[in-house]
Design a protein around this motif. Structure first.
Motif, PDB file in Angstrom:
ATOM      1  N   GLU A 198     -17.750 -32.921  30.963  1.00 55.65           N
ATOM      2  CA  GLU A 198     -17.420 -34.344  31.027  1.00 55.65           C
ATOM      3  C   GLU A 198     -16.078 -34.575  31.708  1.00 55.65           C
ATOM      4  N   LEU A 199     -15.104 -33.725  31.453  1.00 54.90           N
ATOM      5  CA  LEU A 199     -13.784 -33.866  32.082  1.00 54.90           C
ATOM      6  C   LEU A 199     -13.870 -33.679  33.592  1.00 54.90           C
ATOM      7  N   GLU A 200     -14.627 -32.704  34.048  1.00 50.65           N
ATOM      8  CA  GLU A 200     -14.764 -32.507  35.497  1.00 50.65           C
ATOM      9  C   GLU A 200     -15.459 -33.694  36.156  1.00 50.65           C
ATOM     10  N   GLU A 201     -16.427 -34.280  35.473  1.00 57.81           N
ATOM     11  CA  GLU A 201     -17.094 -35.455  36.041  1.00 57.81           C
ATOM     12  C   GLU A 201     -16.147 -36.652  36.120  1.00 57.81           C
ATOM     13  N   ILE A 202     -15.216 -36.764  35.178  1.00 56.34           N
ATOM     14  CA  ILE A 202     -14.285 -37.900  35.180  1.00 56.34           C
ATOM     15  C   ILE A 202     -13.266 -37.772  36.304  1.00 56.34           C
ATOM     16  N   ILE A 203     -12.679 -36.590  36.493  1.00 49.96           N
ATOM     17  CA  ILE A 203     -11.590 -36.445  37.463  1.00 49.96           C
ATOM     18  C   ILE A 203     -12.091 -36.223  38.888  1.00 49.96           C
ATOM     19  N   GLU A 204     -13.372 -35.971  39.081  1.00 48.07           N
ATOM     20  CA  GLU A 204     -13.875 -35.694  40.426  1.00 48.07           C
ATOM     21  C   GLU A 204     -13.644 -36.842  41.398  1.00 48.07           C
ATOM     22  N   PRO A 205     -13.899 -38.113  41.045  1.00 49.70           N
ATOM     23  CA  PRO A 205     -13.694 -39.190  42.035  1.00 49.70           C
ATOM     24  C   PRO A 205     -12.229 -39.413  42.403  1.00 49.70           C
ATOM     25  N   TYR A 206     -11.290 -38.983  41.594  1.00 52.93           N
ATOM     26  CA  TYR A 206      -9.874 -39.267  41.840  1.00 52.93           C
ATOM     27  C   TYR A 206      -9.213 -38.247  42.760  1.00 52.93           C
ATOM     28  N   ASN A 207      -9.858 -37.099  43.000  1.00 57.72           N
ATOM     29  CA  ASN A 207      -9.293 -36.072  43.894  1.00 57.72           C
ATOM     30  C   ASN A 207      -7.862 -35.721  43.501  1.00 57.72           C
ATOM     31  N   LEU A 208      -7.721 -35.269  42.279  1.00 54.67           N
ATOM     32  CA  LEU A 208      -6.391 -34.959  41.768  1.00 54.67           C
ATOM     33  C   LEU A 208      -5.818 -33.670  42.347  1.00 54.67           C
ATOM     34  N   GLY A 209      -6.615 -32.892  43.033  1.00 51.73           N
ATOM     35  CA  GLY A 209      -6.130 -31.618  43.559  1.00 51.73           C
ATOM     36  C   GLY A 209      -5.962 -30.567  42.487  1.00 51.73           C
ATOM     37  N   LEU A 210      -6.680 -30.698  41.370  1.00 54.25           N
ATOM     38  CA  LEU A 210      -6.577 -29.784  40.235  1.00 54.25           C
ATOM     39  C   LEU A 210      -7.913 -29.107  39.995  1.00 54.25           C
ATOM     40  N   ILE A 211      -7.862 -27.935  39.378  1.00 56.10           N
ATOM     41  CA  ILE A 211      -9.070 -27.234  38.943  1.00 56.10           C
ATOM     42  C   ILE A 211      -8.891 -26.828  37.488  1.00 56.10           C
ATOM     43  N   ILE A 212      -9.930 -27.044  36.687  1.00 50.10           N
ATOM     44  CA  ILE A 212      -9.891 -26.683  35.266  1.00 50.10           C
ATOM     45  C   ILE A 212     -10.224 -25.205  35.141  1.00 50.10           C
ATOM     46  N   VAL A 213      -9.288 -24.434  34.593  1.00 52.60           N
ATOM     47  CA  VAL A 213      -9.485 -22.999  34.443  1.00 52.60           C
ATOM     48  C   VAL A 213     -10.212 -22.669  33.151  1.00 52.60           C
ATOM     49  N   ASP A 214      -9.840 -23.328  32.064  1.00 51.16           N
ATOM     50  CA  ASP A 214     -10.454 -23.015  30.764  1.00 51.16           C
ATOM     51  C   ASP A 214     -10.215 -24.186  29.830  1.00 51.16           C
ATOM     52  N   VAL A 215     -11.094 -24.282  28.818  1.00 51.03           N
ATOM     53  CA  VAL A 215     -10.979 -25.284  27.758  1.00 51.03           C
ATOM     54  C   VAL A 215     -11.043 -24.553  26.426  1.00 51.03           C
ATOM     55  N   ASN A 216     -10.032 -24.717  25.601  1.00 50.53           N
ATOM     56  CA  ASN A 216      -9.942 -24.030  24.311  1.00 50.53           C
ATOM     57  C   ASN A 216     -10.098 -25.035  23.184  1.00 50.53           C
ATOM     58  N   PHE A 217     -11.099 -24.772  22.332  1.00 54.96           N
ATOM     59  CA  PHE A 217     -11.297 -25.583  21.131  1.00 54.96           C
ATOM     60  C   PHE A 217     -10.451 -24.953  20.025  1.00 54.96           C
ATOM     61  N   LYS A 218      -9.283 -25.530  19.750  1.00 57.78           N
ATOM     62  CA  LYS A 218      -8.329 -24.899  18.855  1.00 57.78           C
ATOM     63  C   LYS A 218      -8.667 -25.126  17.381  1.00 57.78           C
ATOM     64  N   ASP A 219      -8.935 -26.361  16.995  1.00 55.18           N
ATOM     65  CA  ASP A 219      -9.149 -26.624  15.566  1.00 55.18           C
ATOM     66  C   ASP A 219      -9.920 -27.922  15.407  1.00 55.18           C
ATOM     67  N   ALA A 220     -10.675 -27.972  14.310  1.00 56.26           N
ATOM     68  CA  ALA A 220     -11.394 -29.187  13.923  1.00 56.26           C
ATOM     69  C   ALA A 220     -11.462 -29.190  12.398  1.00 56.26           C
ATOM     70  N   ARG A 221     -10.964 -30.222  11.794  1.00 53.70           N
ATOM     71  CA  ARG A 221     -10.949 -30.274  10.338  1.00 53.70           C
ATOM     72  C   ARG A 221     -11.080 -31.722   9.880  1.00 53.70           C
ATOM     73  N   PRO A 222     -11.644 -31.937   8.709  1.00 56.23           N
ATOM     74  CA  PRO A 222     -11.773 -33.298   8.182  1.00 56.23           C
ATOM     75  C   PRO A 222     -10.438 -33.787   7.649  1.00 56.23           C
ATOM     76  N   PRO A 223     -10.343 -35.047   7.299  1.00 52.57           N
ATOM     77  CA  PRO A 223      -9.107 -35.550   6.686  1.00 52.57           C
ATOM     78  C   PRO A 223      -8.805 -34.834   5.367  1.00 52.57           C
ATOM     79  N   GLU A 224      -7.539 -34.811   4.996  1.00 47.23           N
ATOM     80  CA  GLU A 224      -7.117 -34.096   3.794  1.00 47.23           C
ATOM     81  C   GLU A 224      -7.773 -34.649   2.529  1.00 47.23           C
ATOM     82  N   GLU A 225      -8.118 -35.931   2.526  1.00 46.16           N
ATOM     83  CA  GLU A 225      -8.697 -36.530   1.327  1.00 46.16           C
ATOM     84  C   GLU A 225     -10.072 -35.953   0.995  1.00 46.16           C
ATOM     85  N   VAL A 226     -10.816 -35.523   1.981  1.00 48.62           N
ATOM     86  CA  VAL A 226     -12.170 -35.016   1.739  1.00 48.62           C
ATOM     87  C   VAL A 226     -12.289 -33.548   2.170  1.00 48.62           C
TER      88      VAL A 226
END
Length: 382
Positions: A198-226
């Protein structure tokens, strides 16, 4: 005399107010004083005339040569090995500069170095709403690199900021179309791949001159209450997966053993079948050989068959009860003891042991009877 009369008049109120020269100087006098100071610096003299003017010209030339030398040396610059330089001439793009030592027109050209080899990191995090209307905090980080310096500088106002906003948009879009259980447990890799795409599809029309090397999913957690409730749910799912793996391992372990047992039973059945057939064929062959002898001497053959049968029967037992002919005594033959004595080189029978005495008959009468019975048994075998 009036204060403004010609001559050496010291009564000017602007120059000599209160007996002191405190008034503002005349503009002509000010310019003259400045000219005299500069003339003194470059060797000029008010009373020197033409000589002062010559020295002033030499000083100006020296200053101009020094300024030119400084200007030339000020134009040298260096582009690092990992960078490329963008040349702006009067603010307009004029070309690219490769790594190394170069020269530019000072005050005319402007050089913008761009790092082309360093891999940069950009984090993104926040609370987001999932498809099943749960709130989850997600932390993700991307790594990117510049591949086109001109687009990186001129396509947008700030390429790094545009990439950060695109990452937030892509991450929230993907999380909003995923379930919370998938985000927290087994669907993390799918979420990571979806965000990357999805990120590559978003930035493609803008020609930012960048290439995505990797995407790291670091953490996912629910709110502290639950968090506790979600931890229990995740633990239950992990237990389910573990039990399934253990069941599969047990099935993979017991199935080969069952197949081996079935194969062994089949082989045993085939072996038993072959044994029965061979025994039957042997019995038939033995009967065919025995039939002519029986036809020639029925009584003798019948007696031999009886004795052979009794021998097979008594072979598997260690206790024999003998009824002595002509007496009332029952004798017990300890065959196991007799066999042990035979193996030890002793006599076969040392003293018979009576087990049942019906009369008061002595044991001496039993020995001849037993001996005669044994002789007949052995003669029958012969």
């Amino acid at each position: 005399m009036a204060w403004n009369e010609p001559g050496n008049n010291d009564k000017d109120p602007w120059k000599n107010k209160g007996g002191k020269n405190q008034g503002p100087p005349d503009l002509d006098d000010l310019l003259k004083d400045i000219g005299n100071k500069f003339g003194g610096i470059f060797g000029g003299n008010k009373s020197g005339g033409g000589s002062g003017k010559s020295f002033s010209s030499i000083g100006v030339m020296v200053v101009l040569v020094a300024a030119i030398i400084v200007y030339i040396f000020a134009g040298f610059y260096t582009i690092k090995e990992a960078e490329k330089g963008i040349v702006l001439r009067f603010g307009q793009y004029a070309g690219m500069v490769e790594p190394g030592l170069s020269w530019k027109w000072t005050f005319v050209d402007r050089i913008i170095p761009v790092d082309m080899q360093t891999t940069r990191a950009l984090p993104s995090s926040g609370f987001m709403l999932t498809r099943d209307e749960n709130v989850v905090r997600v932390e993700m980080e991307i790594q990117y690199r510049v591949v086109d310096a001109r687009n990186y500088i001129f396509s947008v106002t700030n390429a790094d900021e545009s990439l950060s906003e695109s990452l937030d948009s892509a991450l929230r879009y993907v999380i909003g179309h995923a379930k919370m259980d998938d985000i927290l447990t087994s669907g993390r890799e799918a979420v990571r791949q979806s965000v990357w795409q999805e990120l590559e599809e978003i930035i493609e029309p803008y020609n930012l001159g960048l290439i995505i090397v990797d995407v790291n999913f670091k953490d996912a957690r629910p709110p502290e209450e639950v968090k506790d409730a979600f931890d229990d749910a995740i633990a239950a799912q992990e237990d389910e997966v573990r039990f399934l793996r253990e069941a599969e391992a047990y099935a993979r372990g017991i199935e080969p053993r069952a197949r081996g047992r079935v194969k062994r039973l089949e082989q045993e059945a085939l072996a038993y079948k072959s044994q029965v057939l061979l025994d039957a064929e042997g019995a038939v062959a033995r009967f065919n050989k025995l039939l002519p002898e029986y036809q020639a001497a029925p009584e003798v053959t019948r007696q031999r068959m009886y004795l052979a049968t009794m021998e097979n029967i008594y072979r598997n037992t260690s206790k024999v009860m003998v009824d002595v002919d002509g007496g009332n005594n029952m004798m017990y033959l300890p065959l196991d003891k007799i066999m042990q004595q035979q193996s030890g080189g002793q006599r076969v029978i040392q003293s018979p042991t009576p087990t049942i005495n019906q009369n008061s008959t002595s044991n001496n009468n039993s020995a001849p009877a037993l001996s005669g019975r044994t002789d007949r048994f052995n003669s029958g075998r012969d």
